[in-house]
Design a protein around this motif. Structure first.
Motif, short mmCIF file in Angstrom:
data_model
loop_
_atom_site.label_atom_id
_atom_site.label_comp_id
_atom_site.label_asym_id
_atom_site.label_seq_id
_atom_site.Cartn_x
_atom_site.Cartn_y
_atom_site.Cartn_z
N PHE A 1 0.86 -1.19 0.00
CA PHE A 1 0.00 0.00 0.00
C PHE A 1 0.89 1.24 0.00
O PHE A 1 1.73 1.40 0.90
N TRP A 2 0.69 2.12 -0.97
CA TRP A 2 1.38 3.41 -0.98
C TRP A 2 0.41 4.48 -0.48
O TRP A 2 -0.70 4.61 -1.01
N ILE A 3 0.83 5.21 0.55
CA ILE A 3 -0.04 6.20 1.19
C ILE A 3 0.61 7.57 1.13
O ILE A 3 1.78 7.73 1.52
N GLU A 4 -0.16 8.53 0.65
CA GLU A 4 0.30 9.92 0.60
C GLU A 4 -0.31 10.67 1.79
O GLU A 4 -1.48 10.45 2.12
N SER B 1 5.24 -1.38 10.22
CA SER B 1 6.53 -0.78 9.89
C SER B 1 6.48 -0.16 8.50
O SER B 1 5.84 -0.70 7.59
N ILE B 2 7.18 0.94 8.34
CA ILE B 2 7.27 1.59 7.03
C ILE B 2 8.29 0.82 6.19
O ILE B 2 9.43 0.64 6.60
N ILE C 1 5.10 10.41 0.75
CA ILE C 1 4.53 9.11 0.40
C ILE C 1 5.32 8.01 1.11
O ILE C 1 6.56 8.02 1.10
N ILE C 2 4.60 7.09 1.75
CA ILE C 2 5.23 5.93 2.39
C ILE C 2 4.62 4.65 1.85
O ILE C 2 3.50 4.66 1.32
N GLU C 3 5.36 3.57 2.00
CA GLU C 3 4.84 2.26 1.59
C GLU C 3 4.70 1.37 2.81
O GLU C 3 5.60 1.32 3.66
N LEU C 4 3.57 0.67 2.92
CA LEU C 4 3.37 -0.37 3.91
C LEU C 4 3.18 -1.69 3.18
O LEU C 4 2.58 -1.73 2.10
N VAL C 5 3.68 -2.79 3.77
CA VAL C 5 3.46 -4.12 3.19
C VAL C 5 2.75 -4.95 4.26
O VAL C 5 3.22 -5.07 5.39
N ILE C 6 1.56 -5.48 3.90
CA ILE C 6 0.65 -6.05 4.90
C ILE C 6 0.18 -7.43 4.45
O ILE C 6 -0.23 -7.61 3.30
#
Length: 242
Positions: free
Chosen positions: A23-26, A59-60, A69-74
């Protein structure tokens, strides 16, 4: 001091494998979202009336790059309210309430000792952030061994880029370990993470810091084995998942 809650916008979603998504979140109200590699954000998801039953921390997975913008991996957890909401209700364009950055699972400064980054599953996220940060900023370090335990090849997140990083970054070593594959090929291992760091250190025991991220069983066993090799508890840092 806690960071304020703010609204993030999901701008991109990709399947990493059958049960894991990126997921990329701005964060529109921040010109840049500044954090240290290894830190996490907490999401406030509308899944329960009580606040603390709504909060999920991740965790980022991206390195700080001066953007917002950050990415999360879930990974989707069976029966998990939080991950089921994220997988079924969130799409590109959705908004998420989040707070961060938080956490002290960050790199030592200066990087005097060798580093053993030991993880399973999405526990690779903070280490991916750290590795890219060190490479981008040309930070001097000793040997770094990223030991990533997976069941199957399909579970091995970010494999190609970590293999490339091993080629591009001096003294960075990537060790994928597979517990349910028969033939793993060159540069990979069969079994579990513990045999890998024990083997490296049996050949050459040296001062080291150990960072553990993943499921409780792996972390508990790793702590016992690392202490049994003669290291102190203060050499071990952990971030528990689940």
């Amino acid at each position: 001091m806690l960071e304020p809650w703010r609204t993030g916008k999901v701008i991109k979603i990709e399947n990493a494998n059958s049960s894991t998504r990126r997921f990329w979140i701005e964060i529109p109200d921040a010109a840049s979202f500044d954090f240290k590699p290894g830190q996490f954000v907490t999401l406030d998801l509308p899944i329960h009336e009580k606040k603390n039953k709504r909060w999920r921390s991740y965790s980022i997975a991206s390195a700080p790059d001066g953007t917002n913008i950050i990415e999360l991996v879930i990974v989707l957890l069976e029966g998990g309210l939080g991950t089921n909401y994220l997988f079924n209700e969130i799409h590109e364009g959705s908004e998420l309430v989040l707070r961060g950055p938080q956490g002290v699972f960050t790199l030592p400064d200066p990087l005097e000792k060798d580093l053993f980054l030991i993880c399973t599953g999405t526990g690779v996220a903070p280490f991916r952030s750290m590795a890219h940060y060190l490479h981008k900023h040309k930070i001097t370090h000793g040997e770094i061994h990223l030991i990533f335990g997976c069941r199957k090849f399909s579970d091995c997140l970010y494999r190609e880029e970590l293999e490339q990083l091993q080629k591009d970054e001096r003294h960075f070593y990537y060790h994928p370990v597979f517990s349910r594959e028969e033939n793993v090929g060159d540069g990979a291992y069969k079994g579990y993470v513990h045999a890998v760091y024990e083997s490296i250190l049996q050949q050459n025991k040296r001062p080291a810091n150990f960072y553990l991220c993943g499921w409780k069983n792996m972390i508990d066993e790793a702590k016992q084995r690392i202490v049994a090799m003669g290291y102190e508890k203060k050499d071990i840092h952990q971030e528990l998942y689940g």
